[in-house]
Design an enzyme around this catalytic site. Sequence first.
Site, PDB file in Angstrom:
ATOM      1  N   TYR A  76       0.872  -1.190   0.000  1.00 51.60           N
ATOM      2  CA  TYR A  76       0.000   0.000   0.000  1.00 51.60           C
ATOM      3  C   TYR A  76       0.908   1.239   0.000  1.00 51.60           C
ATOM      4  CZ  TYR A  76      -3.772   3.078   1.570  1.00 51.60           C
ATOM      5  OH  TYR A  76      -4.686   4.088   1.668  1.00 51.60           O
ATOM      6  N   ASP A  93       1.562   4.058   1.418  1.00 49.13           N
ATOM      7  CA  ASP A  93       2.317   4.666   2.519  1.00 49.13           C
ATOM      8  C   ASP A  93       3.019   3.635   3.412  1.00 49.13           C
ATOM      9  OD1 ASP A  93       0.365   3.773   4.174  1.00 49.13           O
ATOM     10  OD2 ASP A  93      -0.364   5.754   4.808  1.00 49.13           O
ATOM     11  N   LYS A  94       3.088   2.395   2.956  1.00 50.03           N
ATOM     12  CA  LYS A  94       3.884   1.415   3.708  1.00 50.03           C
ATOM     13  C   LYS A  94       5.383   1.719   3.512  1.00 50.03           C
ATOM     14  CE  LYS A  94       0.727  -1.408   5.441  1.00 50.03           C
ATOM     15  NZ  LYS A  94      -0.488  -0.592   5.538  1.00 50.03           N
ATOM     16  N   ASN A  95       6.227   1.082   4.327  1.00 47.20           N
ATOM     17  CA  ASN A  95       7.666   1.378   4.218  1.00 47.20           C
ATOM     18  C   ASN A  95       8.207   1.033   2.832  1.00 47.20           C
ATOM     19  OD1 ASN A  95       7.122   1.726   6.927  1.00 47.20           O
ATOM     20  ND2 ASN A  95       9.177   1.113   7.561  1.00 47.20           N
TER      21      ASN A  95
END
Length: 373
Positions: free
Chosen positions: A183, A185-187
């Site tokens: 997704y 905004d995941k790392n």
Amino acid sequence: MGVLFSSPQVEFEIIRDKWLEGVAELGRKGVFVGGTSVTSFESKFAQYIGTGQAIGVGNGTDALYLTLKGLGIGPGDEVITAANTFIATVEAIHHTGAMPVLVDCEPDTYLLNVEQAKAAVTTRTKAIIPVHLYGQMVDLSELTVWAEKRNIAIVEDSAQAAGARMNGQMAGSIGTAGCFSYYPDKNLGALGDGGGITTSSNSLASVIKKLRNHGGEVRYQHEIPGFNSRLDPMQAIALELKLAYLDSWSAKRREAASMYEHHLHGIGGIVLPKHRNDESHVFHLYIVRVESEVRDKLRKQLQKKGILTAVHYPKPVHRTAAFSYLPYDEGTFQNAEKYAEEIISLPMNISVTEEQIGQIAQEIQAVLGKVQV
Ligand SMILES: Cc1ncc(COP(=O)(O)O)c(C=O)c1O
């Protein structure tokens, strides 16, 4: 001032030119599903995580669901996970037909209580899903051995912990399988939805590869009833470009966390996250706790100053309408329930500066100072 909560747009600018070139190449070839950009990212990700296999799928929820299906989990089985996880972990269990069994979290790390998970095991338990919540790894060194003896799979929900490592082992490489969300905004985030599964079990990988693609790896050879959940090639291009930055971005997140610790230290009424001083926390989120009566006031004040915050998550799973059918009354998971009222996620991303963190700390001090007088 305005402070971004997460910064996928900053990451996009870093890969923009190469990504556009890659997409133009896809367009020239006309390969819009599957193809070498997907297999190339999959093999690089497998190498990075240290598993024999990485399988791209449509999103992190599907990664969990297809893994459980691939393990043969279904009606009559039980799968144990944490009450304070993101809803997707439990949705994945639910949709296999198995019964989700929840346990509480530890104080201050907010991670699944491993002893409670062991105690919740019955003859029907087929898997435990430890969630590496907020980017911090659950210590699995002992649990994996314990579970293996009992033929229970460990599925690491690594959606928030791409790049975390403990004792030299990456999140997603320790259990039977690791499940990732890409997704945005995941790392390790794509430019849309995406997910992945890592495993060193060739037999599990082979089933999941069929499940994600209408039941067969070869077109029109439908060996089992499957689904359509494939990693998009445009996302795979973005992910391969971002993977090269992941370790340096994790280091930036850890630096931001130390700055928070430095600036928030000594402010009364705030509880900082507890973590090991190694690379086992990649700070997908930076979570602090305040008294429930001041939480929303503090968030509003910060928002007035342009500082965006969030709550991960406002309700533990068993208190949501979706999972009210689970046999847990209010008060069953006291830590998860209490913390849901007290937690605040502060801005955490690769571009937050020390100056911004200093200002955030000042604003927090101003609000909490007044409350305590
Ligand atoms: C802990 C956890 N598990 C699973 C997921 C599901 O991932 P996705 O949103 O890609 O379906 C997420 C994503 O938000 C998550 O944070």
